[in-house]
Design a protein around this motif. Structure first.
Motif, PDB file in Angstrom:
ATOM      1  N   ASN A 210      34.001  -3.275 -21.125  1.00 57.88           N
ATOM      2  CA  ASN A 210      34.629  -4.254 -20.243  1.00 57.88           C
ATOM      3  C   ASN A 210      34.016  -5.648 -20.336  1.00 57.88           C
ATOM      4  O   ASN A 210      34.715  -6.651 -20.136  1.00 57.88           O
ATOM      5  CB  ASN A 210      34.549  -3.774 -18.795  1.00 57.88           C
ATOM      6  N   ARG A 211      32.718  -5.739 -20.639  1.00 53.67           N
ATOM      7  CA  ARG A 211      32.052  -7.033 -20.578  1.00 53.67           C
ATOM      8  C   ARG A 211      31.595  -7.566 -21.941  1.00 53.67           C
ATOM      9  O   ARG A 211      31.412  -8.768 -22.100  1.00 53.67           O
ATOM     10  CB  ARG A 211      30.839  -6.944 -19.639  1.00 53.67           C
ATOM     11  N   ILE A 212      31.363  -6.675 -22.908  1.00 55.38           N
ATOM     12  CA  ILE A 212      30.825  -7.120 -24.204  1.00 55.38           C
ATOM     13  C   ILE A 212      31.906  -7.103 -25.296  1.00 55.38           C
ATOM     14  O   ILE A 212      32.155  -8.108 -25.956  1.00 55.38           O
ATOM     15  CB  ILE A 212      29.626  -6.251 -24.634  1.00 55.38           C
ATOM     16  N   ILE A 213      32.544  -5.964 -25.478  1.00 52.62           N
ATOM     17  CA  ILE A 213      33.495  -5.809 -26.583  1.00 52.62           C
ATOM     18  C   ILE A 213      34.917  -6.128 -26.145  1.00 52.62           C
ATOM     19  O   ILE A 213      35.663  -6.807 -26.845  1.00 52.62           O
ATOM     20  CB  ILE A 213      33.420  -4.376 -27.168  1.00 52.62           C
ATOM     21  N   GLY A 214      35.283  -5.636 -24.970  1.00 53.16           N
ATOM     22  CA  GLY A 214      36.659  -5.782 -24.510  1.00 53.16           C
ATOM     23  C   GLY A 214      37.480  -4.563 -24.902  1.00 53.16           C
ATOM     24  O   GLY A 214      37.191  -3.888 -25.894  1.00 53.16           O
ATOM     25  N   ARG A 215      38.504  -4.284 -24.115  1.00 54.66           N
ATOM     26  CA  ARG A 215      39.371  -3.136 -24.409  1.00 54.66           C
ATOM     27  C   ARG A 215      40.352  -3.517 -25.514  1.00 54.66           C
ATOM     28  O   ARG A 215      41.049  -4.523 -25.407  1.00 54.66           O
ATOM     29  CB  ARG A 215      40.109  -2.697 -23.149  1.00 54.66           C
ATOM     30  N   THR A 216      40.384  -2.709 -26.571  1.00 57.61           N
ATOM     31  CA  THR A 216      41.185  -3.065 -27.748  1.00 57.61           C
ATOM     32  C   THR A 216      42.243  -2.026 -28.092  1.00 57.61           C
ATOM     33  O   THR A 216      42.983  -2.194 -29.051  1.00 57.61           O
ATOM     34  CB  THR A 216      40.263  -3.235 -28.973  1.00 57.61           C
TER      35      THR A 216
END
Length: 404
Positions: A210-216
């Protein structure tokens, strides 16, 4: 003339020409040493890979997104999600633990120091499944995962880079400009297939997503792979079968799988095949020098025949037969090759021991490789010694004596 007398004469002749004999053996020495060293180093690489895979944890399986074709073409689907790991926990009875994982690389900052390191988003089950331990502090809990908590556990190498000898527990580091509280330091695990596992920061999987990579992924919270531990060694096959069937149902697969389930044994077999092929290739390349060394033996022996024409004519004049001359020159060639093989063996074994002492490779000494190398070198002497020996044996004694 008996065989012992021929060996004695051949040895005396070779010792009398030390420099020529040494240069003749050089190619054989290098060839033998290379073959033995390459095989030993290759076996050492296989042992190291086996030990590293065993260190991943007992009875571990790996679920990787994409089938073999997709992985080969780097067209990996985004269908492996956190909900898959939760379904495995609920519905696969042969599984002991499940550890989903996502990973990326980011710059980690503390005060005026920073390092680019691997960020692992994991769950608390990561520790038992992958046989990792916390050296100081604590690992995060399921509550931290559910609450997207900004906490981090640092690998020992990250601590050295950012904190030196200071205590990192309770300090704050920044990952992608987001503050994380350091709550633990991992126990040293070493490298795995060239990747330094101690140069890693562990954070809750949901926080990473949620904060580093993001939902993809449109299917849920995408994961890089899922590590699964079977209940025991006898359950590995059942776990692989049950997990595959469950994921096919969940992903509604009717043709090719969009995932791969690998056991440690599968991965070790692949690594063993690759390293074995590389070892064979390197040994074959090194073996070329044995062939070159054999040609060197033949050339020097042909020169020797020319230089010793008077000696050959004199021996024939006093009763030596063609067979006597043939045997003596053949013995000289075999002695040169066998002696070069033995010296090359000692150098090759020494090289293996040196590699084992200064590198992580536990290079092994292969008796089979040694026997083959020495046998081949002796055979090379026999093979390449035939031409000069026959030329010497066929010299006319009268012509030989006149040419002196």
């Amino acid at each position: 003339m008996d065989i012992l007398e021929s060996i004695k004469m051949a040895t005396t002749t070779l010792v009398a020409n030390k420099l020529r004999s040494s240069l003749t053996m050089l190619g054989i020495i290098i060839g033998n040493a290379s073959v033995i060293a390459m095989v030993g180093i290759g076996q050492g690489a296989q042992k190291l890979a086996s030990e590293q895979f065993e260190s991943l944890g007992p009875n571990v399986l790996f679920i990787i997104p994409g089938n073999q074709n997709a992985q080969r073409n780097r067209d990996v689907p985004k269908t492996l999600v956190l909900e898959d790991s939760e379904a495995i926990v609920r519905q696969v009875p042969s599984v002991g633990g499940v550890a989903p994982q996502i990973q990326t690389r980011q710059s980690v900052t503390y005060s005026n120091k920073n390092t680019n390191t691997q960020i692992m988003g994991v769950t608390p089950e990561f520790l038992p499944v992958r046989s990792f331990n916390v050296a100081k502090g604590r690992f995060f809990s399921n509550q931290d995962v559910k609450g997207n908590t900004q906490v981090a556990i640092l690998g020992p190498d990250v601590v050295k880079k950012l904190f030196g000898n200071s205590d990192a527990i309770g300090e704050r580091v920044r990952i992608k400009n987001i503050s994380f509280l350091v709550i633990g330091v991992m126990e040293s695990k070493g490298s795995f297939l060239g990747s330094n596992q101690d140069d890693t920061v562990y954070i809750p999987l949901t926080t990473a997503a949620n904060r580093i990579i993001g939902r993809t992924s449109p299917y849920g919270l995408e994961v890089s792979f899922i590590s699964v531990s079977a209940k025991d060694a006898n359950s590995i096959g059942a776990a692989q079968f049950q997990i595959s069937n469950l994921l096919r149902l969940r992903h509604k697969i009717t043709t090719e799988d969009d995932f791969t389930v690998r056991t440690q044994k599968d991965v070790l077999t692949i690594v063993g095949t690759i390293s074995g092929a590389l070892t064979l290739m390197l040994a074959a390349i090194a073996g070329i020098s044995l062939f070159v060394g054999g040609i060197g033996v033949m050339n020097i022996m042909l020169v020797s025949v020319t230089e010793r024409t008077q000696e050959i004519g004199l021996r024939k004049a006093i009763g030596a037969t063609q067979q006597d001359i043939l045997i003596q020159f053949m013995i000289e060639a075999i002695i040169l090759s066998a002696a070069g093989g033995i010296l090359g063996t000692f150098i090759g074994v020494g090289g293996i021991m040196l590699v084992g002492a200064v590198t992580p490779l536990k290079a092994g000494i292969s008796p089979v490789a040694i026997a083959i190398a020495v046998g081949v070198s002796g055979g090379i002497g026999l093979f390449f010694g035939v031409v000069p020996a026959r030329r010497a044996a066929q010299l006319d004694p009268i012509v030989a004596l006149r040419s002196a």
